[in-house]
Scaffold this active site. Structure first.
Site, PDB file in Angstrom:
ATOM      1  N   GLY A 144      89.846   4.131  12.094  1.00  0.00           N
ATOM      2  CA  GLY A 144      90.379   4.916  10.992  1.00  0.00           C
ATOM      3  C   GLY A 144      91.597   5.709  11.424  1.00  0.00           C
ATOM      4  O   GLY A 144      91.858   5.884  12.619  1.00  0.00           O
ATOM      5  N   CYS A 145      92.338   6.205  10.447  1.00  0.00           N
ATOM      6  CA  CYS A 145      93.583   6.915  10.751  1.00  0.00           C
ATOM      7  C   CYS A 145      93.323   8.256  11.434  1.00  0.00           C
ATOM      8  O   CYS A 145      93.909   8.546  12.489  1.00  0.00           O
ATOM      9  CB  CYS A 145      94.409   7.096   9.479  1.00  0.00           C
ATOM     10  SG  CYS A 145      93.513   7.809   8.082  1.00  0.00           S
TER      11      CYS A 145
END
Length: 339
Positions: A144-145
């Site tokens: 994920g970011c």
């Protein structure tokens, strides 16, 4: 040439994959899928792509026939069953379906049972930490970011026992593209412009992902208190992290320089210089800065990434390069856009 397909090609991360792969010297796009725009040419919907491939509904036979690697740029829970239908194709999933070691954690935070999960060999796709495993992977769960920005900022400190892992405080700010390409009042221009607000406080789904990977690095249980904020910009994440230490800033800084010395995309800034999201705009680069709050023995770490590139599609291409034995910077060598 690597034959690459994309499912979910018309979301922000899917479109970013198109941009990156069209400029990749060793890859070509051979399959594009979009349920919303099936039957249309991509450039009809998004002229900026200059891509005349026709979007189609998902067809596992076409994917198996035409692709060496498939990028799945779908919401959490949408990729898992599709991927299980495919044979002989490497998978890089930009959702959350293949990020967790324990399917029970996924069930708790994402509300879905992943049947047969333990039978799928998968690797968490953060190259700076799992490069060797990625080389031979068939399925990669792209990080994920927010976890990308936080894990890279903390990895050297936890690896070398330079900080206390018991309580890690993270204050992160993201551009609106991080919410995806969806119609929702919260993301209208008049709602986000000239505004800053927290969201998913104490319940963001990226927390268990951070704790899983940081725990592996430290060899201890890690507790992350995480508060994300939405800021009125399109791209970028700036994470500010607070953690206790009894080490000097000089010792910690030197450990970071050594840890990331040979990493092409991670840049440890000189002491006293702090990162900006503008420095990595449109690129796969990460900038890490640090400062010591000496009154309370608190190390303050700061990291900046582009959430759509190193936080998603760029990292996915970096993983593809590693999986196919290429220089991992292929197709990602460009400098950030500035201003």
């Amino acid at each position: 040439m690597i034959r690459a397909g994309i499912i979910g090609a018309t979301g922000y991360t899917g479109l970013e994959l198109v941009r990156l792969l069209k400029n990749h010297p060793e890859a070509k796009i051979t399959y594009l899928s979009s349920r919303t725009y099936a039957g249309k040419k991509l450039e009809e919907v998004f002229p900026s792509t200059l891509e005349n491939s026709i979007l189609s509904e998902f067809d596992p036979e076409k994917v198996s026939k035409n692709c060496d690697v498939l990028f799945t740029a779908l919401p959490a829970g949408a990729s898992y069953d599709l991927v299980r239908e495919l044979k002989g194709v490497k998978i890089i999933d930009l959702g959350a379906d293949f990020r967790f070691d324990d399917p029970g954690v996924y069930r708790e935070w994402y509300g879905k049972e992943l049947s047969g999960y333990e039978n799928i060999k998968r690797v968490y796709g953060l190259p700076e930490l799992h490069r060797e495993e990625i080389k031979n992977a068939q399925v990669v769960g792209n990080p994920g970011c927010y976890p990308t920005s936080v894990i890279l900022a903390l990895a050297p400190a936890l690896k070398h026992n330079l900080v206390d892992p018991e309580t890690i405080l993270v204050d992160a700010k993201s551009g609106v593209s991080g919410a995806g390409r969806k119609e929702k009042v919260d993301y209208l221009f008049s709602e986000v412009n000239e505004s800053l607000r927290p969201y998913n406080v104490a319940k963001h789904r990226h927390v268990p992902e951070m704790e899983q990977e940081l725990g592996k690095i430290s060899g201890k249980k890690v507790n992350v208190v995480f508060t994300p904020h939405l800021v009125p910009m399109t791209r970028g994440i700036l994470s500010t992290i607070y953690v206790k230490t009894d080490k000097s800033l000089e010792e910690i800084h030197e450990a970071y320089l050594e840890f990331y010395r040979n990493e092409p995309f991670v840049h440890v800034l000189p002491m006293g210089i702090y990162p900006s999201t503008k420095w990595c705009y449109g690129s796969n680069h990460v900038f890490i800065g640090m400062q010591m709050e000496e009154r309370t023995n608190t190390l303050i770490l700061m990291s900046a990434i582009d959430n759509l590139v190193k936080g998603a599609s760029g990292q996915a291409v970096q993983n593809m390069n590693i999986m196919f034995g290429l220089d991992e910077t292929k197709g990602l060598e460009f400098t950030p856009i500035y201003p």
